[in-house]
Scaffold this active site. Structure first.
Site, mmCIF file in Angstrom:
data_model
loop_
_atom_site.group_PDB
_atom_site.id
_atom_site.type_symbol
_atom_site.label_atom_id
_atom_site.label_comp_id
_atom_site.label_asym_id
_atom_site.label_seq_id
_atom_site.Cartn_x
_atom_site.Cartn_y
_atom_site.Cartn_z
ATOM 1 N N GLU A 1 6.029 -5.056 -0.125
ATOM 2 C CA GLU A 1 5.500 -4.912 1.235
ATOM 3 C C GLU A 1 4.962 -6.215 1.828
ATOM 4 O OE1 GLU A 1 2.784 -1.616 1.537
ATOM 5 O OE2 GLU A 1 4.374 -0.161 1.186
ATOM 6 N N GLU B 1 8.261 3.834 -3.620
ATOM 7 C CA GLU B 1 6.957 4.513 -3.526
ATOM 8 C C GLU B 1 7.074 5.693 -2.589
ATOM 9 O OE1 GLU B 1 3.470 2.293 -2.326
ATOM 10 O OE2 GLU B 1 4.055 0.603 -3.583
HETATM 11 C C1 NOJ Z 1 1.792 0.903 -0.395
HETATM 12 C C2 NOJ Z 1 1.324 -0.105 -1.396
HETATM 13 O O1 NOJ Z 1 2.408 -0.755 -1.995
HETATM 14 C C3 NOJ Z 1 0.392 0.466 -2.451
HETATM 15 O O2 NOJ Z 1 -0.230 -0.609 -3.082
HETATM 16 C C4 NOJ Z 1 -0.572 1.429 -1.797
HETATM 17 O O3 NOJ Z 1 -1.553 1.858 -2.684
HETATM 18 C C5 NOJ Z 1 0.210 2.611 -1.286
HETATM 19 N N1 NOJ Z 1 1.189 2.164 -0.316
HETATM 20 C C6 NOJ Z 1 -0.636 3.692 -0.630
HETATM 21 O O4 NOJ Z 1 -1.278 3.185 0.488
#
Ligand code: NOJ
Length: 494
Positions: free
Chosen positions: A191, A385
């Site tokens: 990200e 994710e």
């Molecule tokens: C994206 C991120 O990569 C992760 O670190 C985060 O905890 C989750 N989304 C949830 O917000």
């Protein structure tokens, strides 16, 4: 009305649509045999041991100590203490039945100053982690960088410094040399929108800066150059270059059509790749890396803030990848507006949401996201994710009942199954997250885990969703066709 609203009792965007289509298919969900059912975590969010065994500080170690930066003044000094409890956590993964574990390496744990001398004890931790994963038949998926940037490099200008790409290449070289005998799936960065946008422009994530727009775009440019250099390093140095899979993981911003009408689908497709603001946007962060150019509308929006760079940069940024990693949580809804342009339609008042307010529950994102991204970039996709934050608690029966998470994952996975059925190549799904963990500026307020963590004593308790996901994995996704009866009370013996 929203997709699905007319079809039944639950007005969740995309949901009833999925249930009707996927439910209609005989023989179960179409997940490939070798589908990577997994879970994901990130070093800073779980490891703790923030200053142990020679680890250097990261920008998050410094930022989290600033007054008011993190919810309730929480820090990740201990987090889930995964640094010490990793064997227990791998036992949980084994009990869950996951095929693959997506974790990240803490850059300053292995290179305390970001470059130069490496830290043998830090390297040893990851070496033991990898051995334990292999011992348990779990395929490691290594994210090279998940936000915990070395403070020492930040002091040298961080991503604003053009050399940051070489620093990242040096770090990747170390990981390739030490671990590519045991890691074949790699992601360069997680990200970039967040570690550059939230960290350097909005100032709500570490290091907490609010740079000028032109500087922010320069930092973004260097991060994408760094990604490309890391890909080159892995291609050149990985022990088994042929088996090595390298990808890039984005915070996928999904636009989904409000209805199935072709005009709304076209509106959503246009919206998902349009550049309005650069931070929350797909094309700005993917076109240079995957197509070797900045999107024209984004360049126009940037205007005089557009970074000056070498003409060869864009060619170098575009390195062939094996997959694109999508972190997918939610979608915005679009329809064709009266002027023919895409028009965003907000969710209705009272619409279902996660504990983290930014996440309306919109299962259709798991269909339309993969479909639109595959159409544009033509790469296999991995859902790196997906998950839901809920306000879980230990109930009087000692269990953690989290029907919302089960329902969320169920709906989202049905939509993913539909995308696969319609021909989108998806190689894996990684639930975020194995454990409740340090949710960045939200501290421990948000619980995303399939396993509950009591942060007072580090006790782990699998939630109902753990048992539910276990069944999904064991059945290769077929159990998604079954009705769920709540609460799920089966207890997994460890
Ligand atoms: C994206 C991120 O990569 C992760 O670190 C985060 O905890 C989750 N989304 C949830 O917000």
């Amino acid at each position: 009305m929203f997709l699905g609203a007319s079809a039944g009792s639950v007005a969740l965007a995309g949901a009833a649509h999925a249930a009707s289509k996927a439910g209609a298919s005989k023989g179960g969900a179409p997940f490939p045999k070798d589908f990577a059912w997994g879970v994901a975590t990130a070093a800073y969010q779980v490891e703790g041991a923030a200053a142990e065994d020679g680890k250097g500080p990261s920008v998050w170690d410094v930022f989290s100590k600033k007054k008011g930066a993190i919810f309730d003044g929480n820090t990740a000094d201990v987090a889930c203490d995964h640094y010490h409890l990793y064997k227990q956590d791998i036992a949980l993964m084994k009990a869950l039945g996951v095929k693959s574990y997506r974790f990240s390496v803490s850059w300053p744990r292995v290179l305390p100053d970001g470059v130069g001398a490496s830290n043998p004890k830090g390297l040893d931790f990851y070496s033991r982690l990898l051995d334990e994963l292999h011992k348990n038949g779990i395929e490691p998926f290594c994210t090279i960088f998940h936000w915990d940037y070395p403070q020492a490099l930040y002091k040298k200008g961080g991503w604003l410094n053009r050399d940051s790409a070489e620093w990242f290449a040096e770090y990747t070289t170390l990981l390739a040399d030490k671990f590519s005998d045991r890691v074949q799936i790699w992601a360069t960065q997680n990200e970039p929108q967040c570690f550059i946008g939230l960290g350097l422009l909005d100032g709500v994530n570490a290091p907490g800066d609010k740079l000028k727009y032109s500087e922010y775009l320069t930092a973004a440019h260097n991060a994408m150059r760094a990604h490309a250099k890391a890909v080159q390093v892995l291609r050149a140095r990985a022990k088994d270059a042929k088996a090595t899979k390298v990808g890039y993981v984005v915070a996928a911003q999904i636009a989904q059509p409000l209805t199935d009408k072709a005009e709304d689908v076209d509106a959503a497709r246009a919206a998902i790749f349009a550049v309005g603001r650069h931070e929350w946007n797909n094309s700005w962060w993917m076109d240079p890396v995957l197509l070797g150019k900045y999107p024209e509308d984004g360049v126009a929006v940037a205007g005089k803030d557009m970074p000056k760079f070498k003409p060869t940069d864009l060619d170098e940024m575009k390195q062939p990848l094996d997959y694109l990693g999508l972190n997918i949580y939610k979608a915005d809804n679009y329809k064709r507006g009266v002027d023919g342009k895409p028009e965003q339609v907000p969710v209705p008042p009272g619409y279902p949401r996660a504990g983290s307010d930014w996440e309306p529950i919109t299962p259709g994102c798991m269909y339309w996201g993969p479909r639109f991204f595959f159409d544009r970039y033509k790469l296999p996709l991995s859902i790196t994710e997906n998950g839901l934050a809920t306000r879980d608690q230990v109930c009087l029966d000692g269990k953690i009942h989290d029907p919302q998470r089960i329902d969320y994952m169920h709906r989202y996975l049905l939509e993913l199954a539909r995308a696969i059925k319609d021909g989108v190549p998806v190689t894996g799904y990684y639930a975020w997250s194995l454990l409740d963990n340090f949710e960045w500026a939200d501290g421990y307020k948000q619980r995303f885990g399939l396993v509950y963590v009591d942060f007072q004593n580090q006790k782990r308790v699998p939630k109902d969703s753990f048992d539910w996901y276990k069944k999904v994995i064991a059945s290769g996704g077929r159990s998604l066709q079954e009705k769920v009866a709540f609460p799920v009370t089966q207890v997994t013996p460890l």
